[in-house]
Design a protein around this motif. Sequence first.
Motif, PDB file in Angstrom:
ATOM      1  N   THR A 106       8.650  -0.411  34.321  1.00 49.20           N
ATOM      2  CA  THR A 106       7.965  -1.690  34.507  1.00 49.20           C
ATOM      3  C   THR A 106       7.581  -2.263  33.143  1.00 49.20           C
ATOM      4  O   THR A 106       7.705  -1.593  32.124  1.00 49.20           O
ATOM      5  N   GLU A 107       7.128  -3.498  33.145  1.00 47.30           N
ATOM      6  CA  GLU A 107       6.683  -4.183  31.927  1.00 47.30           C
ATOM      7  C   GLU A 107       7.733  -4.121  30.817  1.00 47.30           C
ATOM      8  O   GLU A 107       7.423  -3.960  29.645  1.00 47.30           O
ATOM      9  N   VAL A 108       8.995  -4.261  31.209  1.00 45.82           N
ATOM     10  CA  VAL A 108      10.111  -4.163  30.270  1.00 45.82           C
ATOM     11  C   VAL A 108      10.140  -5.380  29.348  1.00 45.82           C
ATOM     12  O   VAL A 108       9.964  -6.507  29.788  1.00 45.82           O
ATOM     13  N   SER A 109      10.374  -5.133  28.076  1.00 43.93           N
ATOM     14  CA  SER A 109      10.672  -6.214  27.138  1.00 43.93           C
ATOM     15  C   SER A 109      11.757  -5.707  26.192  1.00 43.93           C
ATOM     16  O   SER A 109      11.807  -4.516  25.880  1.00 43.93           O
ATOM     17  N   GLY A 110      12.636  -6.621  25.785  1.00 43.48           N
ATOM     18  CA  GLY A 110      13.693  -6.254  24.856  1.00 43.48           C
ATOM     19  C   GLY A 110      15.064  -6.071  25.493  1.00 43.48           C
ATOM     20  O   GLY A 110      16.006  -5.688  24.814  1.00 43.48           O
ATOM     21  N   ILE A 111      15.191  -6.350  26.798  1.00 42.76           N
ATOM     22  CA  ILE A 111      16.490  -6.266  27.472  1.00 42.76           C
ATOM     23  C   ILE A 111      16.742  -7.593  28.178  1.00 42.76           C
ATOM     24  O   ILE A 111      15.883  -8.087  28.905  1.00 42.76           O
ATOM     25  N   GLN A 112      17.931  -8.165  27.937  1.00 44.76           N
ATOM     26  CA  GLN A 112      18.310  -9.415  28.593  1.00 44.76           C
ATOM     27  C   GLN A 112      19.715  -9.278  29.178  1.00 44.76           C
ATOM     28  O   GLN A 112      20.552  -8.555  28.638  1.00 44.76           O
ATOM     29  N   ALA A 113      19.937  -9.981  30.285  1.00 42.30           N
ATOM     30  CA  ALA A 113      21.252 -10.001  30.923  1.00 42.30           C
ATOM     31  C   ALA A 113      21.755 -11.438  30.943  1.00 42.30           C
ATOM     32  O   ALA A 113      20.975 -12.374  31.125  1.00 42.30           O
ATOM     33  N   LYS A 114      23.060 -11.594  30.766  1.00 45.34           N
ATOM     34  CA  LYS A 114      23.628 -12.932  30.781  1.00 45.34           C
ATOM     35  C   LYS A 114      24.064 -13.271  32.204  1.00 45.34           C
ATOM     36  O   LYS A 114      24.838 -12.542  32.817  1.00 45.34           O
ATOM     37  N   LYS A 115      23.531 -14.350  32.715  1.00 43.39           N
ATOM     38  CA  LYS A 115      23.881 -14.862  34.036  1.00 43.39           C
ATOM     39  C   LYS A 115      24.379 -16.279  33.860  1.00 43.39           C
ATOM     40  O   LYS A 115      23.616 -17.148  33.428  1.00 43.39           O
ATOM     41  N   LEU A 116      25.656 -16.493  34.178  1.00 45.92           N
ATOM     42  CA  LEU A 116      26.338 -17.765  33.937  1.00 45.92           C
ATOM     43  C   LEU A 116      26.229 -18.107  32.456  1.00 45.92           C
ATOM     44  O   LEU A 116      26.780 -17.407  31.630  1.00 45.92           O
TER      45      LEU A 116
END
Length: 167
Positions: A106-116
């Motif tokens: 939980t409380e994740v920061s520093g990860i992103q996913a590309k959507k469209l």
Amino acid sequence: MASSSSSSSSSSLSSSFRSAVTALICICILSTEASMGEVEDVHDLLPLFNLPKGLLPMDIKSYSLSPSDGSFRVELSSHPCYVHFDANLVYYDKIITGKLGLGKVTEVSGIQAKKLFLWVSVTAIAVDGEMIEFRVGALSQKFPVEDFQDVPPCSAKALQLARASSI
């Protein structure tokens, strides 16, 4: 008089039971802390929390984990770090933080996913049986846990990954 004796033995029994449960919980916490202290690679720590090893990329420089509240900090040795999971492109920042729990982050920061055409921040991750759910604010998406068993390498460029996956 008999009920008073029964009441005090019942009270004594429940007190003993509570003490035994408390002792068992303390032993479990101490053994978990001891096993976490022996783990050098963060990828080997994740299965202790019922999470797949491949949630984090290979290029880990260092990590820290607080046994008191499960908060963690992971520093990558390479930056930028793009990883391709099946048809999804994921970006890992130089520093990743969050709170580790059994089967969840939980409380994740520093990860992103590309959507469209947008990059969205992953805010939580949870394992539910054979599926793993990634939360992005109020939205979520599930994938098979088996897709995250292998530890992926980082790539410095997102375009190379996107081209490689389309071949």
